[in-house]
Design a protein around this motif. Sequence first.
Motif, PDB file in Angstrom:
ATOM      1  N   PHE A 124     -65.262  38.790  43.059  1.00 19.81           N
ATOM      2  CA  PHE A 124     -65.373  39.983  42.228  1.00 19.81           C
ATOM      3  C   PHE A 124     -65.037  41.245  43.019  1.00 19.81           C
ATOM      4  CE2 PHE A 124     -67.993  37.466  39.202  1.00 19.81           C
ATOM      5  CZ  PHE A 124     -67.324  37.821  38.051  1.00 19.81           C
ATOM      6  N   ILE A 125     -65.426  41.273  44.285  1.00 23.66           N
ATOM      7  CA  ILE A 125     -65.106  42.441  45.112  1.00 23.66           C
ATOM      8  C   ILE A 125     -63.598  42.572  45.292  1.00 23.66           C
ATOM      9  CG2 ILE A 125     -65.297  43.403  47.445  1.00 23.66           C
ATOM     10  CD1 ILE A 125     -68.114  42.218  47.566  1.00 23.66           C
ATOM     11  N   ILE A 126     -62.926  41.441  45.548  1.00 26.79           N
ATOM     12  CA  ILE A 126     -61.467  41.463  45.707  1.00 26.79           C
ATOM     13  C   ILE A 126     -60.799  41.895  44.405  1.00 26.79           C
ATOM     14  CG2 ILE A 126     -59.434  40.030  46.149  1.00 26.79           C
ATOM     15  CD1 ILE A 126     -61.180  38.333  47.984  1.00 26.79           C
ATOM     16  N   ALA A 127     -61.274  41.355  43.281  1.00 27.84           N
ATOM     17  CA  ALA A 127     -60.704  41.742  41.985  1.00 27.84           C
ATOM     18  C   ALA A 127     -60.943  43.217  41.701  1.00 27.84           C
ATOM     19  CB  ALA A 127     -61.314  40.879  40.879  1.00 27.84           C
ATOM     20  N   GLY A 128     -62.123  43.728  42.086  1.00 27.42           N
ATOM     21  CA  GLY A 128     -62.417  45.147  41.875  1.00 27.42           C
ATOM     22  C   GLY A 128     -61.516  46.052  42.690  1.00 27.42           C
ATOM     23  N   ILE A 129     -61.241  45.651  43.937  1.00 25.47           N
ATOM     24  CA  ILE A 129     -60.341  46.443  44.774  1.00 25.47           C
ATOM     25  C   ILE A 129     -58.937  46.451  44.176  1.00 25.47           C
ATOM     26  CG2 ILE A 129     -59.237  46.572  47.043  1.00 25.47           C
ATOM     27  CD1 ILE A 129     -61.825  45.469  48.231  1.00 25.47           C
ATOM     28  N   SER A 130     -58.480  45.297  43.690  1.00 26.72           N
ATOM     29  CA  SER A 130     -57.156  45.224  43.053  1.00 26.72           C
ATOM     30  C   SER A 130     -57.087  46.122  41.832  1.00 26.72           C
ATOM     31  CB  SER A 130     -56.852  43.772  42.662  1.00 26.72           C
ATOM     32  OG  SER A 130     -56.868  42.921  43.785  1.00 26.72           O
ATOM     33  N   ALA A 131     -58.153  46.106  41.014  1.00 26.20           N
ATOM     34  CA  ALA A 131     -58.183  46.964  39.825  1.00 26.20           C
ATOM     35  C   ALA A 131     -58.188  48.440  40.219  1.00 26.20           C
ATOM     36  CB  ALA A 131     -59.416  46.637  38.979  1.00 26.20           C
ATOM     37  N   LEU A 132     -58.893  48.775  41.310  1.00 26.92           N
ATOM     38  CA  LEU A 132     -58.926  50.160  41.772  1.00 26.92           C
ATOM     39  C   LEU A 132     -57.541  50.622  42.210  1.00 26.92           C
ATOM     40  CD1 LEU A 132     -60.444  52.734  42.595  1.00 26.92           C
ATOM     41  CD2 LEU A 132     -60.942  51.644  44.795  1.00 26.92           C
ATOM     42  N   VAL A 165     -63.055  29.287  52.247  1.00 30.94           N
ATOM     43  CA  VAL A 165     -62.588  30.633  51.964  1.00 30.94           C
ATOM     44  C   VAL A 165     -61.588  30.651  50.817  1.00 30.94           C
ATOM     45  CG1 VAL A 165     -61.405  32.651  52.934  1.00 30.94           C
ATOM     46  CG2 VAL A 165     -63.000  31.351  54.341  1.00 30.94           C
ATOM     47  N   SER A 166     -60.762  29.592  50.731  1.00 31.18           N
ATOM     48  CA  SER A 166     -59.744  29.556  49.672  1.00 31.18           C
ATOM     49  C   SER A 166     -60.368  29.525  48.288  1.00 31.18           C
ATOM     50  CB  SER A 166     -58.841  28.338  49.857  1.00 31.18           C
ATOM     51  OG  SER A 166     -59.598  27.128  49.721  1.00 31.18           O
ATOM     52  N   GLY A 167     -61.576  28.995  48.163  1.00 34.90           N
ATOM     53  CA  GLY A 167     -62.230  28.973  46.862  1.00 34.90           C
ATOM     54  C   GLY A 167     -62.590  30.345  46.366  1.00 34.90           C
ATOM     55  N   ALA A 168     -62.977  31.241  47.282  1.00 35.24           N
ATOM     56  CA  ALA A 168     -63.379  32.591  46.884  1.00 35.24           C
ATOM     57  C   ALA A 168     -62.224  33.568  46.870  1.00 35.24           C
ATOM     58  CB  ALA A 168     -64.464  33.103  47.834  1.00 35.24           C
ATOM     59  N   CYS A 169     -61.229  33.346  47.728  1.00 33.60           N
ATOM     60  CA  CYS A 169     -60.174  34.344  47.910  1.00 33.60           C
ATOM     61  C   CYS A 169     -58.811  33.890  47.418  1.00 33.60           C
ATOM     62  CB  CYS A 169     -60.050  34.719  49.397  1.00 33.60           C
ATOM     63  SG  CYS A 169     -61.592  35.329  50.113  1.00 33.60           S
ATOM     64  N   GLY A 170     -58.699  32.690  46.898  1.00 38.15           N
ATOM     65  CA  GLY A 170     -57.391  32.218  46.451  1.00 38.15           C
ATOM     66  C   GLY A 170     -57.538  31.056  45.498  1.00 38.15           C
ATOM     67  N   PRO A 171     -56.424  30.491  45.029  1.00 43.41           N
ATOM     68  CA  PRO A 171     -56.478  29.371  44.099  1.00 43.41           C
ATOM     69  C   PRO A 171     -57.090  28.145  44.748  1.00 43.41           C
ATOM     70  CG  PRO A 171     -54.241  29.695  44.882  1.00 43.41           C
ATOM     71  CD  PRO A 171     -55.041  30.855  45.399  1.00 43.41           C
ATOM     72  N   HIS A 172     -57.901  27.444  43.989  1.00 46.27           N
ATOM     73  CA  HIS A 172     -58.552  26.233  44.481  1.00 46.27           C
ATOM     74  C   HIS A 172     -58.155  25.089  43.568  1.00 46.27           C
ATOM     75  CE1 HIS A 172     -61.582  23.978  46.726  1.00 46.27           C
ATOM     76  NE2 HIS A 172     -61.994  23.477  45.577  1.00 46.27           N
ATOM     77  N   HIS A 173     -57.843  23.967  44.140  1.00 48.57           N
ATOM     78  CA  HIS A 173     -57.281  22.855  43.371  1.00 48.57           C
ATOM     79  C   HIS A 173     -58.212  21.646  43.344  1.00 48.57           C
ATOM     80  CE1 HIS A 173     -53.526  25.066  43.195  1.00 48.57           C
ATOM     81  NE2 HIS A 173     -53.597  25.245  44.501  1.00 48.57           N
TER      82      HIS A 173
END
Length: 280
Positions: free
Chosen positions: A97-105, A244-252
Motif C-alpha cells: 500500500f505504501i508503494i502504491a500510495g507513492i505511485s499515486a502521489l 520481497v517479491s510478494g509485497a513489491c512485485g508480481p507473485h506467481h
Amino acid sequence: MAETTSRRYGWSGFTNTAEWAQSLRDTPSLLVNRAGYVKDGDSQSLEKAAAGSEMKKVLNWFHVAMLGTGMIVGAGVFVSTGVAAQEAAGPAIVISFIIAGISALLSALCYSEFATQYPLAGGAYNYISLTMGELAAWLVVTTLVLEYVLANAAVARSFSAYFATLIGQPSSFFTFAYKAYTVDFMAAGLMILCCIILMFSTAGGSWFNIVITGSQLVVILIILIAGFVKSDTANLRPFLPYGVSGACGPHHRQRRENSRMCVCPFHHRPVTASCPGGCA
C-alpha cells in the motif's frame, strides 16, 4: 483579438448532413496531417471560444474532491485486499500500500504540473494533445474508456453478488444462464440506473456519488477502528511469507484448485471457502 462566431450544431455535432459527409471524406488526410500535431494553449482557448456558449458550472471544489475520492475508494478496496494478503503479500501488504500510495502521489504531481502549465478545463486528452499530439491523446483516451467500461462492469457484477449474499441468497441469485454466457440482470440494471442519473443531471450524479463515497468512507473507518481494537501482533509473523517479491512485485504462487479464500481482517486467516463477487 481573433473574431469568434457562434454556430448552431445538430445532435451529431455538425450543422448539416453535407458537412458531416465532407468531414468523413476528409478523414484520411486529416488523420495524416493531425496525427503528430501539437496544439498550444492559446489556439485551444480560441477554438473553445469559437465553439459557442460555455457549459454551465454546477460543481464546486467539494464535488470535484469527492469525485476523485470515489474513483480512488472503489469496490476493489473491499474485494482485492484480502485476496492480495492471502495469496501474494501476507502482512507485508502494508508495504504494498505504501508503494502504491507513492505511485499515486507521483501521478498526482504530474497532473498538477500539467494543470499549472496548461490552465485549461479538461483531463488526459487536453494534456496529452498539448504535449505529445492529438493521435497519442486519442489513443490514451480510448484506452481509458475501455478501462472504465471493463472496470464498471466488474464492479457492478461484484455488487450484484454481494447484494444477493446480503439478503441471504446465493451469489448467483440475480443471474441466469443463456447458452454459454451468464447474464446478470441486476448488474445490467444498476449500470442503466447510473447512466440515467448522469444523463438527467450532472449535479444529481455528483450528489449520488457523494452519498455512496461517504458511506464507503464510514465503512472503512469502522473497519480500521475494529481492526486496531481486535488486532493481534502474532498475525504479523512471518511478515514476508512470500518474500520481497510478494509485497513489491508480481507473485506467481499457484492458486488453490477448489476456490479462492477470503481473509479475516482481524485474524489474517481464511474465513470462507468461497466468496461472492470478485473473490469467487
